[in-house]
Design an enzyme around this catalytic site. Sequence first.
Site, PDB file in Angstrom:
ATOM      1  N   LYS A   1       0.832  -1.210   0.000  1.00 36.01           N
ATOM      2  CA  LYS A   1       0.000   0.000   0.000  1.00 36.01           C
ATOM      3  C   LYS A   1       0.860   1.251   0.000  1.00 36.01           C
ATOM      4  CE  LYS A   1      -1.316   1.894   3.908  1.00 36.01           C
ATOM      5  NZ  LYS A   1      -1.345   3.231   4.455  1.00 36.01           N
ATOM      6  N   ASN A   2       1.844   1.272   0.897  1.00 36.64           N
ATOM      7  CA  ASN A   2       2.598   2.517   1.068  1.00 36.64           C
ATOM      8  C   ASN A   2       3.552   2.812  -0.080  1.00 36.64           C
ATOM      9  OD1 ASN A   2       1.234   3.188   3.318  1.00 36.64           O
ATOM     10  ND2 ASN A   2       2.828   2.584   4.774  1.00 36.64           N
TER      11      ASN A   2
ATOM     12  N   ARG B   1      -3.804  10.822   3.924  1.00 32.69           N
ATOM     13  CA  ARG B   1      -2.770  11.863   4.033  1.00 32.69           C
ATOM     14  C   ARG B   1      -1.797  11.848   2.859  1.00 32.69           C
ATOM     15  NH1 ARG B   1      -1.407  14.256   8.478  1.00 32.69           N
ATOM     16  NH2 ARG B   1       0.734  14.232   7.748  1.00 32.69           N
TER      17      ARG B   1
ATOM     18  N   CYS C   1      -3.991  13.205  12.511  1.00 31.96           N
ATOM     19  CA  CYS C   1      -4.772  11.971  12.438  1.00 31.96           C
ATOM     20  C   CYS C   1      -4.619  11.239  13.753  1.00 31.96           C
ATOM     21  CB  CYS C   1      -4.365  11.117  11.254  1.00 31.96           C
ATOM     22  SG  CYS C   1      -2.796  10.319  11.478  1.00 31.96           S
TER      23      CYS C   1
ATOM     24  N   ARG D   1       1.303  14.834  12.895  1.00 30.29           N
ATOM     25  CA  ARG D   1       1.807  14.599  11.540  1.00 30.29           C
ATOM     26  C   ARG D   1       1.866  15.861  10.670  1.00 30.29           C
ATOM     27  NH1 ARG D   1      -0.593   9.074   9.324  1.00 30.29           N
ATOM     28  NH2 ARG D   1       1.377   8.995   8.209  1.00 30.29           N
ATOM     29  N   PRO D   2       2.697  16.815  11.046  1.00 29.83           N
ATOM     30  CA  PRO D   2       2.834  18.010  10.215  1.00 29.83           C
ATOM     31  C   PRO D   2       3.497  17.703   8.871  1.00 29.83           C
ATOM     32  CG  PRO D   2       4.335  18.108  12.106  1.00 29.83           C
ATOM     33  CD  PRO D   2       3.571  16.823  12.216  1.00 29.83           C
ATOM     34  N   VAL D   3       3.464  18.695   7.967  1.00 27.83           N
ATOM     35  CA  VAL D   3       4.100  18.517   6.655  1.00 27.83           C
ATOM     36  C   VAL D   3       5.145  19.614   6.427  1.00 27.83           C
ATOM     37  CG1 VAL D   3       2.286  17.209   5.473  1.00 27.83           C
ATOM     38  CG2 VAL D   3       2.125  19.709   5.589  1.00 27.83           C
ATOM     39  N   ASP D   4       5.685  20.165   7.540  1.00 22.35           N
ATOM     40  CA  ASP D   4       6.645  21.261   7.416  1.00 22.35           C
ATOM     41  C   ASP D   4       7.878  20.891   6.592  1.00 22.35           C
ATOM     42  OD1 ASP D   4       6.992  19.545   9.627  1.00 22.35           O
ATOM     43  OD2 ASP D   4       8.435  20.904  10.554  1.00 22.35           O
ATOM     44  N   LEU D   5       8.360  19.649   6.742  1.00 23.24           N
ATOM     45  CA  LEU D   5       9.563  19.259   5.979  1.00 23.24           C
ATOM     46  C   LEU D   5       9.265  19.210   4.472  1.00 23.24           C
ATOM     47  CD1 LEU D   5      11.211  16.395   8.089  1.00 23.24           C
ATOM     48  CD2 LEU D   5      11.446  18.857   8.297  1.00 23.24           C
TER      49      LEU D   5
ATOM     50  N   ASP E   1       4.883   0.554  11.995  1.00 23.26           N
ATOM     51  CA  ASP E   1       3.658  -0.046  11.459  1.00 23.26           C
ATOM     52  C   ASP E   1       3.451  -1.499  11.906  1.00 23.26           C
ATOM     53  OD1 ASP E   1       3.124   2.329  10.227  1.00 23.26           O
ATOM     54  OD2 ASP E   1       3.657   1.683   8.208  1.00 23.26           O
TER      55      ASP E   1
ATOM     56  N   ILE F   1       8.445   6.897  16.696  1.00 28.33           N
ATOM     57  CA  ILE F   1       8.131   7.640  15.471  1.00 28.33           C
ATOM     58  C   ILE F   1       6.914   8.548  15.664  1.00 28.33           C
ATOM     59  CG2 ILE F   1       7.657   7.454  12.984  1.00 28.33           C
ATOM     60  CD1 ILE F   1      10.355   6.221  13.774  1.00 28.33           C
TER      61      ILE F   1
ATOM     62  N   ARG G   1      -8.387  -0.011   4.509  1.00 21.48           N
ATOM     63  CA  ARG G   1      -7.469   0.945   3.880  1.00 21.48           C
ATOM     64  C   ARG G   1      -6.187   0.246   3.459  1.00 21.48           C
ATOM     65  NH1 ARG G   1      -5.754   5.611   7.332  1.00 21.48           N
ATOM     66  NH2 ARG G   1      -4.501   5.742   5.480  1.00 21.48           N
TER      67      ARG G   1
HETATM   68  C1  EPZ Z   1       4.823   6.897   6.347  1.00 22.68           C
HETATM   69  O1  EPZ Z   1       4.147   8.014   6.929  1.00 22.68           O
HETATM   70  C2  EPZ Z   1       3.805   5.780   6.275  1.00 22.68           C
HETATM   71  N1  EPZ Z   1       2.684   6.209   5.472  1.00 22.68           N
HETATM   72  C3  EPZ Z   1       3.331   5.402   7.671  1.00 22.68           C
HETATM   73  O2  EPZ Z   1       2.446   4.306   7.571  1.00 22.68           O
HETATM   74  C4  EPZ Z   1       4.542   4.990   8.488  1.00 22.68           C
HETATM   75  O3  EPZ Z   1       4.125   4.699   9.804  1.00 22.68           O
HETATM   76  C5  EPZ Z   1       5.575   6.116   8.499  1.00 22.68           C
HETATM   77  O4  EPZ Z   1       5.930   6.484   7.135  1.00 22.68           O
HETATM   78  C6  EPZ Z   1       6.858   5.757   9.222  1.00 22.68           C
HETATM   79  O5  EPZ Z   1       7.415   4.619   8.655  1.00 22.68           O
HETATM   80  C7  EPZ Z   1       2.742   6.101   4.173  1.00 22.68           C
HETATM   81  O6  EPZ Z   1       3.726   5.688   3.593  1.00 22.68           O
HETATM   82  C8  EPZ Z   1       1.525   6.509   3.436  1.00 22.68           C
HETATM   83  P1  EPZ Z   1       7.135  10.245   8.247  1.00 22.68           P
HETATM   84  P2  EPZ Z   1       4.784   9.447   6.845  1.00 22.68           P
HETATM   85  O7  EPZ Z   1       7.095  11.460   7.419  1.00 22.68           O
HETATM   86  O8  EPZ Z   1       5.492   9.598   5.563  1.00 22.68           O
HETATM   87  C9  EPZ Z   1       7.086  13.707  11.594  1.00 22.68           C
HETATM   88  C10 EPZ Z   1       0.395   3.176   7.823  1.00 22.68           C
HETATM   89  O9  EPZ Z   1      -0.224   2.677   8.795  1.00 22.68           O
HETATM   90  N2  EPZ Z   1       7.043  14.681  10.472  1.00 22.68           N
HETATM   91  O10 EPZ Z   1       8.323   9.350   8.150  1.00 22.68           O
HETATM   92  O11 EPZ Z   1       3.716  10.418   7.178  1.00 22.68           O
HETATM   93  C11 EPZ Z   1       5.820  12.863  11.669  1.00 22.68           C
HETATM   94  O12 EPZ Z   1       4.777  13.539  12.344  1.00 22.68           O
HETATM   95  C12 EPZ Z   1       1.059   4.530   7.912  1.00 22.68           C
HETATM   96  O13 EPZ Z   1       0.491   2.610   6.720  1.00 22.68           O
HETATM   97  C13 EPZ Z   1       7.144  16.037  10.738  1.00 22.68           C
HETATM   98  O14 EPZ Z   1       7.238  16.453  11.903  1.00 22.68           O
HETATM   99  O15 EPZ Z   1       5.827   9.382   8.045  1.00 22.68           O
HETATM  100  C14 EPZ Z   1       6.321  11.624  12.378  1.00 22.68           C
HETATM  101  O16 EPZ Z   1       6.341  11.837  13.764  1.00 22.68           O
HETATM  102  C15 EPZ Z   1       0.815   5.180   9.251  1.00 22.68           C
HETATM  103  N3  EPZ Z   1       7.130  16.920   9.680  1.00 22.68           N
HETATM  104  C16 EPZ Z   1       7.766  11.483  11.859  1.00 22.68           C
HETATM  105  O17 EPZ Z   1       8.118  12.774  11.346  1.00 22.68           O
HETATM  106  C17 EPZ Z   1       7.038  16.486   8.388  1.00 22.68           C
HETATM  107  O18 EPZ Z   1       7.023  17.346   7.472  1.00 22.68           O
HETATM  108  C18 EPZ Z   1       7.960  10.462  10.743  1.00 22.68           C
HETATM  109  O19 EPZ Z   1       6.951  10.670   9.761  1.00 22.68           O
HETATM  110  C19 EPZ Z   1       6.954  15.115   8.130  1.00 22.68           C
HETATM  111  C20 EPZ Z   1       6.970  14.221   9.183  1.00 22.68           C
END
Ligand code: EPZ
Length: 421
Positions: A22-23, A93, A117, A122-126, A307, A329, A399
């Site tokens: 999925k991911n 997301r 969520c 889960r911000p998107v600042d990066l 996960d 995480i 999902r």
């Molecule tokens: C991906 O989420 C996966 N989702 C998640 O799977 C998975 O748990 C996660 O990576 C970690 O492996 C998909 O691939 C669709 P991150 P993602 O950016 O990309 C913080 C599932 O159940 N962060 O690596 O959103 C964030 O809040 C899902 O399939 C910021 O602060 O994860 C988190 O604490 C759930 N700012 C950490 O970083 C940002 O701009 C890691 O998030 C981006 C992230």
Amino acid sequence: MDKIVIEGGYPLRGDIRISGAKNSAIKLMAVPLLTDKAVTLTNMPDLRDTRSMAGLLEYLGVEVDRPKPDVMTLHAPKLSRTDAPYDLVRKMRASFNVLGPLLARAGEAKVSLPGGCAIGARPVDLHLKSLEALGAKIELDQGYVHASAKGGLRGAEIVFPFVSVGATEHTMLAAVLADGTTTMLNAAREPEIVDLAECLNAMGAKITGAGRSEVTIEGVASLSGVKHSVVPDRIEAGTYALAAATAGGAVRLTHVRHDHLGSLWPLIAQAGARVSLDKDSVLIERGTGRPRPVDVDTQAYPGFPTDLQAQFMALMCLAEGVSIIRENIFENRFMHCPELIRMGADITVRGREAIVRGVPEFIAAPVMATDLRASASLINAGLAARGETHISRVYHLDRGFEHIEVKLGQCGARVTRQKDD
Ligand code: EPZ
């Protein structure tokens, strides 16, 4: 709304074919936004999330065709719009990741912020900082990101302050067509990122280092069409491996990349199950004794995946002794604990740690799925439980797990889907 009903206590015996990830699939589905040629994805899982993403792509003008259940062809000779509204993005997301490709192809985009969520803010600042570094002008207004790059994106050096899967993928998608070279430092190394890079490279992109912390993307002028097979789902594989370890029996997972779960197998073996790795299959066997306690710390890849944390916890609930599970995480990913406790588990959550004191058995109860992987842990607990477990809100499960009741049913599990009252 559907619920899943499990009559527990039957060991699992049989084979389970692992689906495409999925991911990976939902990120690969953003690739056709970058080219006017057709992109065909094989080994595609048919999930609620892939359907949501297909809905968003169709809204943007992408032709989506599903000639077979596991094949999807996506073709965008031209885009009809460059906005992604809240109603479509909030369902999933990862659809926020259309922002970069839309910018790269059309020079502008307006995409809803995804919002928080259940598992954390889960911000998107990066993501946004990366796009700015690539030359995009970003403005936030009324929950939307307005981005423009009229003169096109240009290569940049991007240093991530911490590892983010989504930001790494998003930057890659935006930078492939940029003018010049982009370097990402402290990039995420997940197999899904390698899969995305391999698909893009097969289309003519020049990405090196995917799967390592330093990734270089030399921008190209255009991308061709491609036929790409989605990497096997390591989280689905890990979930069923843990189902066998929790409920007992012997399950062979097929079409799996076991090298993508290098952090899981030693922990399952430490817990007392037998793990036999073959070329593209894995056999998990567990006898009648109780599992041994094992401590787990979630980490970015190649560490233990967040996960699989909930599913590993379900196994540890039955261990003979105490284990400590640390979630590094996401800040709020223990929502399965109260539900597992309803089934007789003994768990104390302190901040980012859960202390799990093993009990001899789960006792069936009505429980509620709170997020995708939490639902999977309740399924695994239900398979091992005494009595009939009812899991409501299974749309979370749909999902990310393809035909879960069929796959488990083939291994002798008594799992049915019913209408909730
Ligand atoms: C991906 O989420 C996966 N989702 C998640 O799977 C998975 O748990 C996660 O990576 C970690 O492996 C998909 O691939 C669709 P991150 P993602 O950016 O990309 C913080 C599932 O159940 N962060 O690596 O959103 C964030 O809040 C899902 O399939 C910021 O602060 O994860 C988190 O604490 C759930 N700012 C950490 O970083 C940002 O701009 C890691 O998030 C981006 C992230």
